[in-house]
Design a protein around this motif. Structure first.
Motif, PDB file in Angstrom:
ATOM      1  N   GLU A 190       0.832  -1.203   0.000  1.00  0.00           N
ATOM      2  CA  GLU A 190       0.000   0.000   0.000  1.00  0.00           C
ATOM      3  C   GLU A 190       0.868   1.254   0.000  1.00  0.00           C
ATOM      4  OE1 GLU A 190      -3.391   2.252   2.713  1.00  0.00           O
ATOM      5  OE2 GLU A 190      -3.241   0.065   2.776  1.00  0.00           O
ATOM      6  N   ASP A 191       1.973   1.218   0.731  1.00  0.00           N
ATOM      7  CA  ASP A 191       2.885   2.373   0.743  1.00  0.00           C
ATOM      8  C   ASP A 191       3.435   2.646  -0.656  1.00  0.00           C
ATOM      9  OD1 ASP A 191       2.515   2.779   3.424  1.00  0.00           O
ATOM     10  OD2 ASP A 191       4.379   1.785   4.040  1.00  0.00           O
ATOM     11  N   ASP A 192       3.772   1.582  -1.394  1.00  0.00           N
ATOM     12  CA  ASP A 192       4.268   1.748  -2.759  1.00  0.00           C
ATOM     13  C   ASP A 192       3.248   2.484  -3.615  1.00  0.00           C
ATOM     14  OD1 ASP A 192       6.568   0.300  -2.182  1.00  0.00           O
ATOM     15  OD2 ASP A 192       5.756  -1.594  -2.947  1.00  0.00           O
ATOM     16  N   VAL A 193       2.003   2.040  -3.550  1.00  0.00           N
ATOM     17  CA  VAL A 193       0.958   2.633  -4.380  1.00  0.00           C
ATOM     18  C   VAL A 193       0.774   4.103  -4.028  1.00  0.00           C
ATOM     19  CG1 VAL A 193      -1.470   2.527  -5.035  1.00  0.00           C
ATOM     20  CG2 VAL A 193      -0.186   0.411  -4.678  1.00  0.00           C
ATOM     21  N   ARG A 194       0.709   4.398  -2.741  1.00  0.00           N
ATOM     22  CA  ARG A 194       0.521   5.794  -2.328  1.00  0.00           C
ATOM     23  C   ARG A 194       1.710   6.661  -2.723  1.00  0.00           C
ATOM     24  NH1 ARG A 194      -3.972   6.445   0.505  1.00  0.00           N
ATOM     25  NH2 ARG A 194      -4.919   4.640   1.551  1.00  0.00           N
ATOM     26  N   GLU A 195       2.900   6.067  -2.749  1.00  0.00           N
ATOM     27  CA  GLU A 195       4.116   6.812  -3.074  1.00  0.00           C
ATOM     28  C   GLU A 195       4.135   7.288  -4.518  1.00  0.00           C
ATOM     29  OE1 GLU A 195       8.940   6.361  -2.338  1.00  0.00           O
ATOM     30  OE2 GLU A 195       7.654   4.592  -2.233  1.00  0.00           O
ATOM     31  N   VAL A 196       3.514   6.512  -5.416  1.00  0.00           N
ATOM     32  CA  VAL A 196       3.634   6.845  -6.840  1.00  0.00           C
ATOM     33  C   VAL A 196       2.319   7.232  -7.504  1.00  0.00           C
ATOM     34  CG1 VAL A 196       5.636   5.331  -7.060  1.00  0.00           C
ATOM     35  CG2 VAL A 196       3.361   4.447  -7.632  1.00  0.00           C
ATOM     36  N   ALA A 197       1.213   7.111  -6.799  1.00  0.00           N
ATOM     37  CA  ALA A 197      -0.096   7.350  -7.424  1.00  0.00           C
ATOM     38  C   ALA A 197      -0.229   8.748  -8.003  1.00  0.00           C
ATOM     39  CB  ALA A 197      -1.217   7.090  -6.412  1.00  0.00           C
ATOM     40  N   ASP A 198       0.417   9.721  -7.373  1.00  0.00           N
ATOM     41  CA  ASP A 198       0.286  11.109  -7.825  1.00  0.00           C
ATOM     42  C   ASP A 198       1.243  11.482  -8.947  1.00  0.00           C
ATOM     43  OD1 ASP A 198      -1.798  11.907  -6.045  1.00  0.00           O
ATOM     44  OD2 ASP A 198      -0.329  11.985  -4.407  1.00  0.00           O
ATOM     45  N   ILE A 199       2.197  10.612  -9.252  1.00  0.00           N
ATOM     46  CA  ILE A 199       3.196  10.981 -10.257  1.00  0.00           C
ATOM     47  C   ILE A 199       3.184  10.070 -11.483  1.00  0.00           C
ATOM     48  CG2 ILE A 199       4.724  12.079  -8.585  1.00  0.00           C
ATOM     49  CD1 ILE A 199       6.479   9.547  -8.678  1.00  0.00           C
ATOM     50  N   CYS A 200       2.336   9.025 -11.476  1.00  0.00           N
ATOM     51  CA  CYS A 200       2.289   8.145 -12.643  1.00  0.00           C
ATOM     52  C   CYS A 200       1.065   8.461 -13.491  1.00  0.00           C
ATOM     53  CB  CYS A 200       2.294   6.676 -12.235  1.00  0.00           C
ATOM     54  SG  CYS A 200       0.802   6.110 -11.397  1.00  0.00           S
ATOM     55  N   ASP A 201       1.173   8.169 -14.777  1.00  0.00           N
ATOM     56  CA  ASP A 201       0.059   8.347 -15.704  1.00  0.00           C
ATOM     57  C   ASP A 201      -0.767   7.082 -15.835  1.00  0.00           C
ATOM     58  OD1 ASP A 201       0.637  11.128 -17.031  1.00  0.00           O
ATOM     59  OD2 ASP A 201       2.559  10.091 -16.944  1.00  0.00           O
ATOM     60  N   LYS A 202      -0.101   5.934 -15.690  1.00  0.00           N
ATOM     61  CA  LYS A 202      -0.779   4.649 -15.740  1.00  0.00           C
ATOM     62  C   LYS A 202      -0.281   3.789 -14.596  1.00  0.00           C
ATOM     63  CE  LYS A 202      -1.774   4.483 -20.717  1.00  0.00           C
ATOM     64  NZ  LYS A 202      -1.489   5.913 -20.945  1.00  0.00           N
ATOM     65  N   MET A 203      -1.207   3.162 -13.885  1.00  0.00           N
ATOM     66  CA  MET A 203      -0.865   2.223 -12.824  1.00  0.00           C
ATOM     67  C   MET A 203      -1.368   0.849 -13.245  1.00  0.00           C
ATOM     68  SD  MET A 203       0.333   1.670  -9.660  1.00  0.00           S
ATOM     69  CE  MET A 203       0.197   3.119  -8.599  1.00  0.00           C
ATOM     70  N   ILE A 204      -0.440  -0.085 -13.431  1.00  0.00           N
ATOM     71  CA  ILE A 204      -0.773  -1.417 -13.918  1.00  0.00           C
ATOM     72  C   ILE A 204      -0.568  -2.416 -12.795  1.00  0.00           C
ATOM     73  CG2 ILE A 204      -0.277  -3.181 -15.656  1.00  0.00           C
ATOM     74  CD1 ILE A 204       0.958  -0.873 -17.375  1.00  0.00           C
ATOM     75  N   PHE A 205      -1.629  -3.141 -12.440  1.00  0.00           N
ATOM     76  CA  PHE A 205      -1.563  -4.132 -11.372  1.00  0.00           C
ATOM     77  C   PHE A 205      -1.310  -5.515 -11.965  1.00  0.00           C
ATOM     78  CE2 PHE A 205      -4.052  -0.669  -9.570  1.00  0.00           C
ATOM     79  CZ  PHE A 205      -3.435  -0.495  -8.346  1.00  0.00           C
ATOM     80  N   ASN A 206      -0.642  -6.349 -11.180  1.00  0.00           N
ATOM     81  CA  ASN A 206      -0.256  -7.680 -11.650  1.00  0.00           C
ATOM     82  C   ASN A 206      -1.356  -8.713 -11.445  1.00  0.00           C
ATOM     83  OD1 ASN A 206       1.948  -9.588 -12.568  1.00  0.00           O
ATOM     84  ND2 ASN A 206       1.486 -10.492 -10.575  1.00  0.00           N
ATOM     85  N   SER A 207      -2.279  -8.456 -10.536  1.00  0.00           N
ATOM     86  CA  SER A 207      -3.302  -9.443 -10.205  1.00  0.00           C
ATOM     87  C   SER A 207      -4.625  -8.753  -9.937  1.00  0.00           C
ATOM     88  CB  SER A 207      -2.889 -10.255  -8.974  1.00  0.00           C
ATOM     89  OG  SER A 207      -2.894  -9.427  -7.818  1.00  0.00           O
ATOM     90  N   GLN A 208      -5.683  -9.535  -9.995  1.00  0.00           N
ATOM     91  CA  GLN A 208      -7.003  -9.002  -9.689  1.00  0.00           C
ATOM     92  C   GLN A 208      -7.141  -8.665  -8.205  1.00  0.00           C
ATOM     93  OE1 GLN A 208     -10.048 -11.147 -12.676  1.00  0.00           O
ATOM     94  NE2 GLN A 208      -8.589 -12.577 -11.775  1.00  0.00           N
TER      95      GLN A 208
END
Length: 377
Positions: free
Chosen positions: A87-105
């Protein structure tokens, strides 16, 4: 700065060769409409990003620090992907990425609420087919953890996805084989793709390899994009920097035990790790296929099997002689480590006008700081 005065070991990137690859990338974009994002897992030497940026559309990552590096030093589109986010990873980059691609459902369900409204959301799919020379690098290998298999998809997830990513190639030099993979993807996933905005086809398509049929590749990509009504992306890494960079080393000793071994001031385990991992011998510029003087090019590490290659030379090697280990950029500088406390190679760029610029150098303090910053009192 003159090359003759540089102390080994060092990497030297040739600007002219890099630009030649980038011109091929630009041509592919022009004829196909595909967008290209640099795979930082392969090459992250941001000191030459100013040379690359005019040709590519952005960067893609495999971890949070790569996302931040791409955003800060490259710009354009920043794609964020990881096999396993916290969760920390996601919050760290959510504001600076254009696309967020998840590996699993499951990761998509857990974290999409953090990303919604900030970035376009994607999911990695595993087509179950691939082109890879070694099983270690095969994304579709048995029991693969990489992406969602077709028979495991919950169709409801596509109602709120913007795009998907496939990665199923490793050094694929065959456009025919790649077209076969595209057909398989359309057959398995076409009904889902038709509802999306974008599709990334990952990396590993070696379109800068000599005599590669870029026109056929471009047509195949354009037809796929039009068939499904999506913006296509490729994630080149090796294709951008192949054959651009040498690792330059010096012979520091010559020993003989059944074979002559030229020991150099570098090591595969520390400086060219994929040579060891994939058992892919290096090529030496100074070697000759018809040479009568045979040597093992051995490292100066303590690992018994640590050698770069076996090669033949027209003349005997001498202590103090420099050797150029060719094609040493991809998955090399990103994997450097301090094994044995060896000196880390410096990094240079030779500009097209002949000028040599230093991009980085490392010293004992870098080694020391990588191990501890404080001692227990």
């Amino acid at each position: 700065m003159q090359k003759s005065g540089l102390k080994t070991p060092y990497f030297i990137i040739d600007e002219s060769k890099l630009v030649a690859n980038l011109e091929k990338a630009k041509y592919l974009k022009d004829i196909s409409g595909v967008k290209l994002v640099l795979a930082l897992k392969c090459f992250s030497t941001w000191g030459v990003f100013d040379l690359i940026k005019p040709y590519l559309d952005g960067t893609t990552s495999s971890g949070p620090y790569e996302v931040k590096l791409g955003h800060e030093t490259f710009g354009g589109e920043t794609h964020a992907y990881s096999v396993g986010y916290s969760e920390d990873d996601v919050r760290e980059v959510a504001d600076i990425c254009d696309k967020m691609i998840f590996n699993s459902q499951s990761q998509l369900a857990a974290y999409r609420h953090i990303v919604e409204g900030k970035a376009s959301i994607g999911l990695r799919l595993n087509p179950g087919v691939s082109y890879a020379g070694q099983d270690l690098a095969n994304p579709a290998r048995q029991f693969s953890r990489l992406g969602v298999q077709a028979d495991q998809i919950n169709p409801a997830v596509f109602d709120s996805l913007n795009g998907v990513m496939f990665h199923m190639n490793c050094e694929n030099k065959s456009v025919t084989a790649f077209k076969g993979l595209l057909d398989s993807i359309s057959l398995q996933f076409g009904k889902y793709l038709d509802e999306l905005e974008w599709v990334s086809l990952g990396g590993g398509v070696f379109f800068t390899w000599p005599d590669y049929d870029i026109d056929t590749l471009g047509l195949a990509l354009k037809e796929f994009a039009e068939r499904h009504g999506v913006q296509l992306y490729l994630e080149p890494g090796e294709a951008i920097i192949t054959k651009t960079t040498d690792l330059v080393v010096t012979v520091v000793d010559i020993v003989e035990n059944g074979k002559k071994t030229a020991i150099v001031d570098s090591a595969t385990e520390a400086h060219r790790l994929d040579t060891l991992i994939y058992n892919e011998p290096a090529s030496v510029l100074e070697a000759s296929e018809s040479g009568s003087h045979d040597y093992v090019i051995g490292s100066c590490s303590c690992l018994a099997g640590d050698q770069f290659c076996e090669a033949s030379f027209d003349e005997p090697l001498n202590i103090g002689q420099k050797l150029h280990l060719l094609d040493s950029a991809g998955y090399t500088m990103v994997k450097l480590n301090w094994f044995n406390g060896l000196k880390m190679p410096s990094i240079y760029c030779e500009r097209s006008n002949g000028e040599v610029q230093m991009l980085n150098e490392f010293g004992y303090e870098d080694f020391k700081r990588s191990l501890s910053q404080w001692s227990v009192k």
